[in-house]
Design an enzyme around this catalytic site. Structure first.
Site, PDB file in Angstrom:
ATOM      1  CG  ASP A  12      -1.782   1.229   1.363  1.00  0.00           C
ATOM      2  OD1 ASP A  12      -2.309   1.679   0.325  1.00  0.00           O
ATOM      3  OD2 ASP A  12      -1.933   1.780   2.470  1.00  0.00           O
ATOM      4  CB  SER A  13       0.176   4.812  -0.528  1.00  0.00           C
ATOM      5  OG  SER A  13      -0.871   4.940   0.421  1.00  0.00           O
ATOM      6  CB  CYS A  75      -3.169   0.884  -2.452  1.00  0.00           C
ATOM      7  SG  CYS A  75      -3.130   2.663  -2.733  1.00  0.00           S
ATOM      8  CG  ASN A  76      -9.490   1.458  -2.881  1.00  0.00           C
ATOM      9  OD1 ASN A  76     -10.436   0.807  -3.317  1.00  0.00           O
ATOM     10  ND2 ASN A  76      -9.142   1.401  -1.618  1.00  0.00           N
ATOM     11  CB  THR A  77      -4.642   5.596  -4.863  1.00  0.00           C
ATOM     12  OG1 THR A  77      -5.577   6.018  -3.870  1.00  0.00           O
ATOM     13  CG2 THR A  77      -4.241   6.779  -5.713  1.00  0.00           C
ATOM     14  CD  GLU A 154       0.844   6.392   6.130  1.00  0.00           C
ATOM     15  OE1 GLU A 154       2.024   6.263   6.440  1.00  0.00           O
ATOM     16  OE2 GLU A 154       0.153   5.468   5.637  1.00  0.00           O
ATOM     17  CB  CYS A 186      -8.948   5.401   0.761  1.00  0.00           C
ATOM     18  SG  CYS A 186      -7.282   5.609   1.435  1.00  0.00           S
ATOM     19  CG  HIS A 188      -4.520   5.072   4.686  1.00  0.00           C
ATOM     20  ND1 HIS A 188      -4.084   4.584   3.475  1.00  0.00           N
ATOM     21  CD2 HIS A 188      -3.404   5.430   5.391  1.00  0.00           C
ATOM     22  CE1 HIS A 188      -2.741   4.649   3.445  1.00  0.00           C
ATOM     23  NE2 HIS A 188      -2.316   5.149   4.594  1.00  0.00           N
TER      24      HIS A 188
HETATM   25  N1  DGL Z   1      -4.603   3.352   0.950  1.00  0.00           N
HETATM   26  C1  DGL Z   1      -4.597   4.104  -0.289  1.00  0.00           C
HETATM   27  C2  DGL Z   1      -5.888   3.799  -1.049  1.00  0.00           C
HETATM   28  O1  DGL Z   1      -6.527   2.781  -0.805  1.00  0.00           O
HETATM   29  C3  DGL Z   1      -4.309   5.528   0.041  1.00  0.00           C
HETATM   30  C4  DGL Z   1      -3.774   6.301  -1.110  1.00  0.00           C
HETATM   31  C5  DGL Z   1      -2.930   7.483  -0.711  1.00  0.00           C
HETATM   32  O2  DGL Z   1      -1.816   7.275  -0.252  1.00  0.00           O
HETATM   33  O3  DGL Z   1      -3.376   8.615  -0.972  1.00  0.00           O
HETATM   34  O4  DGL Z   1      -6.300   4.538  -1.924  1.00  0.00           O
END
Ligand code: DGL
Length: 270
Positions: A12-13, A75-77, A154, A186, A188
């Site tokens: 993930d990010s 991570c969706n993004t 975070e 998302c 998070h």
């Molecule tokens: N957890 C990421 C998601 O599902 C967050 C993306 C981000 O870092 O902006 O989109």
């Protein structure tokens, strides 16, 4: 000697994908899980698709170097920006990606209005437009980008004044438009679900895709990877971060619910 278990790589990010890792652990109790938080590059939500694609390729290469046999893009993004490229590049590798839970939300809404909380990157992607095209039907979908919300998670701030201020600000327009179902789009955001629940009240349904992703991973592991001997030993978890490893150890232990040691992602992949 063949290993008795599976090795699954998850990235993930940042720390958000731990909300998915919890479901993966439950679905595959004997798998060895390697998780990478790309917290040195978080948030992905305001980065270009090319940047996110490059990060996703580097993280996947790292996970493969550690023996991962399947990858979860938690991570969706990153899914919106990079799933297609990853699948082209690693075409034999099972890659499970995730998207906002539009289909289950459309099935769940009672009044025909669904709100989506997600990153700007996800909401602006062609993949999200295609998802709405496919599943929205007659349901009205209202969206809200949430800059800053990833950052509070975070920092491990799940209940503080800043988290509350942002949750109030981002849910208010959706509630004003009558959404009775909110998609946590998302990974998070499930960590903020108790706070979101407090702010929006008991009548609004909250949906995310963590459990569905874990089920899909299990299905693909069972059908696409060669069979293994399972000896009933609990799987391990190994954690890496491209951010500050000490801070990651503190935050990720809190989110994971037990003490973990987070290792520094090697420089070549950071
Ligand atoms: N957890 C990421 C998601 O599902 C967050 C993306 C981000 O870092 O902006 O989109």
């Amino acid at each position: 000697m063949a290993s008795s278990t599976r090795t699954i790589g998850v990235f993930d990010s940042g720390v958000g994908g731990l909300s998915v890792l919890q479901h993966i652990r439950a679905a595959l109790p004997d798998a060895d899980l390697i998780y990478v938080a790309d917290s040195g590059h978080v948030p992905y939500g305001d980065k270009s698709p090319l940047y996110i694609e490059a990060r996703s390729l580097a993280l996947t290469r790292f996970l493969l170097s550690q023996g991962a046999e399947a990858i979860v893009i938690a991570c969706n993004t990153a899914t919106a920006a990079a799933a297609h490229a990853l699948r082209l590049k690693f075409h034999k590798l099972p890659i499970v990606a995730m998207e906002p839970a539009v289909k289950p939300a459309v099935a769940a809404t009672r009044n025909g209005v669904v709100g989506v909380l997600a990153t700007v990157g996800t909401l602006e992607s062609a993949r999200f437009a295609a998802l709405l095209e496919k599943y929205a039907g007659n349901v009205k979908i209202v969206t809200q980008g949430c800059p800053g919300l990833v950052e509070v998670v975070e920092r491990g701030d799940l209940h503080g004044p800043e988290a509350r201020r942002l949750v109030e600000r981002y849910t208010e327009p959706l509630l004003k438009q009558d959404a009775d179902t909110l998609i946590l789009g998302c990974t998070h955001y499930p960590f903020l679900a108790p706070l979101i629940r407090e702010v929006v009240g008991a009548d609004v349904a909250l949906v995310d895709t963590g459990a569905a992703v874990a089920r899909e991973l299990k299905r693909r592991v069972d059908t696409e990877l060669p069979p293994r001997v399972v000896v009933g030993v609990a799987g391990t978890e190994t954690f890496y971060s491209s951010g500050d490893a000490e801070q990651a150890t503190r935050i990720m232990s809190g989110l994971w619910g037990k003490e973990v040691v987070v290792q520094q992602l090697p420089r070549d992949f950071s």
